[in-house]
Motif scaffolding. Structure first.
Motif, mmCIF file in Angstrom:
data_model
loop_
_atom_site.group_PDB
_atom_site.id
_atom_site.type_symbol
_atom_site.label_atom_id
_atom_site.label_comp_id
_atom_site.label_asym_id
_atom_site.label_seq_id
_atom_site.Cartn_x
_atom_site.Cartn_y
_atom_site.Cartn_z
ATOM 1 N N VAL A 1 -7.379 4.235 5.382
ATOM 2 C CA VAL A 1 -5.913 4.321 5.394
ATOM 3 C C VAL A 1 -5.351 3.576 6.609
ATOM 4 C CG1 VAL A 1 -3.909 5.861 5.496
ATOM 5 C CG2 VAL A 1 -5.981 6.571 4.261
ATOM 6 N N PHE B 1 -3.473 0.069 5.906
ATOM 7 C CA PHE B 1 -2.015 0.000 5.904
ATOM 8 C C PHE B 1 -1.475 -0.690 7.151
ATOM 9 C CE2 PHE B 1 -2.475 2.780 2.338
ATOM 10 C CZ PHE B 1 -1.433 2.377 1.520
ATOM 11 N N GLY C 1 0.443 -7.197 0.990
ATOM 12 C CA GLY C 1 0.087 -5.783 1.027
ATOM 13 C C GLY C 1 -1.083 -5.427 0.129
ATOM 14 N N VAL D 1 -4.558 -3.927 1.891
ATOM 15 C CA VAL D 1 -5.143 -2.640 1.549
ATOM 16 C C VAL D 1 -6.382 -2.838 0.669
ATOM 17 C CG1 VAL D 1 -4.705 -0.427 0.436
ATOM 18 C CG2 VAL D 1 -2.910 -1.516 1.765
ATOM 19 N N PHE E 1 5.320 0.678 5.774
ATOM 20 C CA PHE E 1 3.952 0.891 5.296
ATOM 21 C C PHE E 1 2.953 0.723 6.448
ATOM 22 C CE2 PHE E 1 5.639 0.063 0.943
ATOM 23 C CZ PHE E 1 5.129 1.197 0.335
ATOM 24 N N MET F 1 3.469 1.309 9.511
ATOM 25 C CA MET F 1 3.541 2.476 10.404
ATOM 26 C C MET F 1 2.710 3.647 9.888
ATOM 27 S SD MET F 1 5.007 2.018 13.298
ATOM 28 C CE MET F 1 5.475 3.629 13.959
ATOM 29 N N ILE F 2 2.519 3.734 8.563
ATOM 30 C CA ILE F 2 1.603 4.756 8.042
ATOM 31 C C ILE F 2 0.221 4.527 8.647
ATOM 32 C CG2 ILE F 2 0.457 5.646 5.970
ATOM 33 C CD1 ILE F 2 2.908 4.809 4.361
ATOM 34 N N THR G 1 -0.509 2.843 11.432
ATOM 35 C CA THR G 1 -0.447 3.076 12.874
ATOM 36 C C THR G 1 -0.560 4.554 13.219
ATOM 37 O OG1 THR G 1 0.961 1.148 13.204
ATOM 38 C CG2 THR G 1 1.026 2.845 14.910
#
Lengths: 458, 458, 458
Positions: A73, A77, A86, A90, A221, A223-224, A226
């Motif tokens: 994850v 992300f 993106g 991923v 996205f 920041m998810i 991070t």
């Protein structure tokens, strides 16, 4: 332009054939070599006279799961910040890390856990394989958007082997301590990727520059990624340490270091901007440097104050790197570093290695008590002094840099093999080359891509 | 208009200077006061004669990590529902919580863990600091979009101190039980934030109303926050309780309470809408009220049935609050509550405090057996009756409300200091004031902002 | 057209009344029957002479939390791939799973944990209820977008009961092993949902086809679901197994199986596409088949090699299913399978059941040692042979398929009751029917919906 249909067919088959080949080979090697270890095997575990509560599962599995989230994850992300890449960020994270877990089980197994003809797997091998996958994804960050999945699988094949050997040299031969991998994971992964990127330098990358930025939601996205990396980093550094106080101390130090790198990143990001506004690139990345910089020293008696100072410096160096050094890296050194891994993993990794050497050199019997046996066993057994441990740590950094530079350069040459397929300079950072992208998005994108199509087959 | 360049320079420097100052001060205080506790220090831990398995790390670290996810992922993304304030919601959460962790380590340490001149940190201090950060973020929800990061750092400085003192008065002085913080976290955080928002009332906020709603994808980002909060809430309430049955019971009660608040939120959301359609604001927030309402009582013998009833009521009250009370709060009480924290944390927090008093008052030696020592030690040691415990619980609620109202009002006055920079009424809920926003988004936004620029410098 | 206002009022009230009714009934049943079990109750736990460290909380709670994330975050966001059905995907997952947790506590409690007139709840009941919620959400995947929340609550009411009975027959009556639920969860959930979908077949679904695809960002939201499911699947399969080696072995096997299904999914996705490009639908779903296929066998001595082969096959079958079988399923069998649960849960579930029977049939005292008592207690106690265990496993698959087909068909008939409200064929996969959608999105959508409104009331 000749051979364009053949090339298309070639591209069509490269990825699937490599996946099948690599999976076939690892499966055969698994059949021959890989066995459950003592804590995983039904018969072996029940031979012993121990309570089920003693099984390592209960001591390390929650940490392992946090690491697992970070790898798939977090890194996945974090790299999804690119506006049109993106799926690839991923998706390729997913593919490369999944392969790295298998392949690293074999490589690390041969080096660390090969007994009477078999590799024994269990809790620790799972954590170690995830660590290796982390290094692979750090390298991916340097070349992201500029290579396809097939070349990346080749690079992974090589990097996992070199990662395993480097780690073996450091931990087993040199007796270096590096629980959270400031050297073995971050420094190695970053400079391997940067060397790769140097060899694969694209003078005309400007053609894809308009796609190298983010859009509003792609930044969210990212920041998810991070935040999950930030939150779970204490588990990353503490997952492989000795049990008891050491796991707790490592987690605590990492936790404080990250708070400080966050504060310094916000401060520096506002300071270096023209108008005091914050830059998402800094927040997404440099705030994490506090986790990298204590990768070596967080298991030591760093003290909470030491952790704050380390994190603060790392966030500062990393933010300044994004602002001032990344452009120079490209213009002067011809290194195009998509995600800025030099700022997040490279410099903070080296800083972490130096900090680890410093803290190791300051180790005393008084400060560690009987805990010295866990942290610096060779010093505790009087086989080396604290100063000698520090020198070994520094030498470990040197070895890591050598492995990374030479390995990454070799990897770059390997990836220049003519049969491997790459996006053209104008097609970088574009999902549509590798993915069926839903129409809404395709509509907008179709035209520029068609116009520049000849570029691909040049 | 005079002084506008100076103001711009001032704004440019406020945030970075505050970050550097606050970090510098906490670092110095850490150097002087903060030390590893007995379970974290290498020498101290190895002095004792205990197995590594006894280290508190193995009992509380997984719960801590869940709480950590809730604070940074949960609260951060929950507040990202605003269409143009996602960077700020996630980013300021990140900054304020990181600072709160450091500052709260000091404040809570001085109050709870100050021995022979030092603050001792370890597993529990990590959990408690995260709890304090949670309260700070609840308050943030009330003023979100209407203040900048520099004033928010000031507010955090004050709130962490008051949080610590209030918590000390309740838990140490009054002997109140409040594991999951219905009072200390939710009631305190909500009313502190609402008092702040009252003092900072903006009569002309209507000018930014068009940005106060969500867009389709911002609502989905917010649901990431909601679901992680919902899923990990059992860990939140159980993280600091006594070990054994109490952690399990707390988790179980919270789990059931949340299912009931989810059902009542869906029911009420459809009932109160004009056409039977569900409102995302309710689902994102009120469904979580079941976690808040059992914050005090979930460690007690609430019974699974009691948990269902509590959760059901909380979801109901919270949804009705969003529908009917939030507009009144603004029109009659001049309190602008961006995220509706009064509905999610305020009313359910008070309800949770009352429920805690009720369940405490019903405690018997028969129902708790020897477990009474863990849940109500003063009752078990016959220092007070169950009824007296209930009265103390009620008094704890009163104290909390006082601290929150007075503290929040003081905080509001502090934040009115003239040198602090705020967005104008027409620039609220807008990331561009504080962030470099990717162009795609900026294009759309540029024009209205330029037109109204004078407003800022008024 | 007559009765349209009444219908509208009916629709308005169906969902809230059902929520209130269902919640009321479960709350009453909780009051009468549900009690804390020995590890959760204050008095009972403290009667015993055990250390708090022995409480099951410390052995299973981290795994439970991972499963909880999978159910609410994983399934919820995995289904958010639809461009205009994200609110419903995440929201209905939330509602149905919350209800299923309560209702399943009762149903599973009556069947598995009913002692002296009471259901005893604790760590295991929490895990089992989440497993049942997982099966409900798998079924939801088959009918997603084509039914409303009220009919789905009815379907859940029925499915939870049948799930509980089927599980009871398999685990208690037949002595079948199925820790990760290849049969009880995946096969049952998939075929129950497919039978439902068959009965609710819509010949004119073509009218909503334009909304059945994804958009760029909805595919990224779905990947959040995918990756969390993938990462935590080892916890899913290992959550309910015997403690010690068995939990670790189950997690390890699942971990390897998932890496292999990821590699085969990428290979096959590229192979079966016209131009070698990858399909997000395959990556989002088929890569997870490795978790499903070892649901039964991962606790057994499958060997790491066996796990790789199983995962590889599952990823292959699943990807081919999406490409070739889903269209046939609709055209020939009149089964419209929105999320392709037949490919992710149906076929890999059956494959997993067969693999479980095979590995069970190969079990020897030599391979399992004293661990045989944990994995195959009836074989260890010589009550049946390994071959007989294998036959029982196969019979368990047969029973599961019967329960699923008959139950799903009955459920479909129940859901055809005339008073239940459905979206018209042209309004499928559309959030606006059930949710207040933010304007930006509503603007675009308003017109086509108004035009076709009569369709609803036909």
């Amino acid at each position: 332009m000749a051979g364009s249909p053949r090339r298309a067919a070639g591209r069509r088959l490269q990825l699937p054939l490599l996946c099948l080949l690599f999976q076939g080979v690892t499966a055969i090697l698994f059949a021959i070599f890989v066995r459950y270890n003592h804590e995983t095997d039904a018969a072996l575990w029940h031979q012993g006279n121990h309570s089920n509560a003693d099984n390592e599962f209960y001591f390390r599995y929650p940490s392992f799961q946090d690491v697992h989230v970070m790898v798939f994850v977090g890194f996945g992300f974090l790299m999804a910040f690119l506006q049109r890449y993106g799926f690839s960020s991923v998706g390729f994270t997913f593919l490369l890390a999944a392969f790295a877990l298998q392949w690293s089980t074999l490589v690390q197994g041969f080096l660390h856990a090969f007994h009477s003809g078999h590799i024994h797997v269990g809790m620790e091998s799972m954590i170690n394989a995830d660590f290796c996958a982390g290094a692979v994804l750090i390298s991916l960050g340097a070349v992201l958007g500029k290579t396809g999945p097939a070349p990346l699988l080749f690079a992974t094949l090589l990097e996992v082997v070199l990662f395993g050997i480097n780690e073996f040299v450091l931990l087993r031969v040199l007796g270096v301590k590096d629980a959270g991998g400031s050297m073995t994971i971050h420094t190695f992964g970053a400079y391997f990727g940067l060397a790769l990127s140097r060899v694969l330098y694209r003078p005309q990358l400007e053609k894809s520059r308009h796609r190298q930025g983010s859009v509003y939601h792609s930044d969210l996205f990212a920041m998810i990624g991070t935040i999950f990396l930030w939150v779970f980093w204490p588990s990353f550094n503490s997952a492989p340490t000795a049990l008891g106080d050491e796991q707790l101390r490592t987690a605590l130090n990492t936790y404080y270091s990250l708070t400080a790198s966050t504060l310094s990143t916000f401060a520096l990001s506002a300071l270096v901007s023209r108008d005091g506004r914050l830059d998402m690139v800094h927040i997404q990345n440099a705030a994490l440097a506090g986790g990298v910089v204590v990768g070596t020293s967080s298991e030591m008696m760093l003290t909470p104050f030491g952790a704050l100072v380390a994190g603060f410096l790392a966030g500062t160096v990393s933010t300044l790197g994004y602002k001032f050094f990344t452009p120079i890296l490209e213009s002067k050194f011809k290194v195009q570093d998509t995600c800025g891994v030099h700022n997040l993993h490279g410099m903070p990794g080296i800083l972490g290695a130096l900090l680890g050497a410093l803290v190791a050199g300051l180790a005393t019997h008084e400060a560690y008590g009987d805990g010295l046996r866990d942290v610096f066993p060779l010093v505790a057994e009087a086989q080396r002094s604290a100063t000698s441990q520090a020198v070994h740590q520094l030498f470990g950094l040197f070895v890591t840099l050598m492995f990374a530079f030479v390995g990454g350069s070799l990897g770059g040459l390997l990836l220049k093999l003519p049969f491997l397929d790459y996006p053209s300079d104008s097609q970088c950072y574009e999902d549509q080359i590798y993915w069926e992208v839903p129409e809404e998005h395709e509509d907008k994108a179709q035209e520029p891509l068609r116009v520049e199509e000849p570029d691909t087959q040049a």
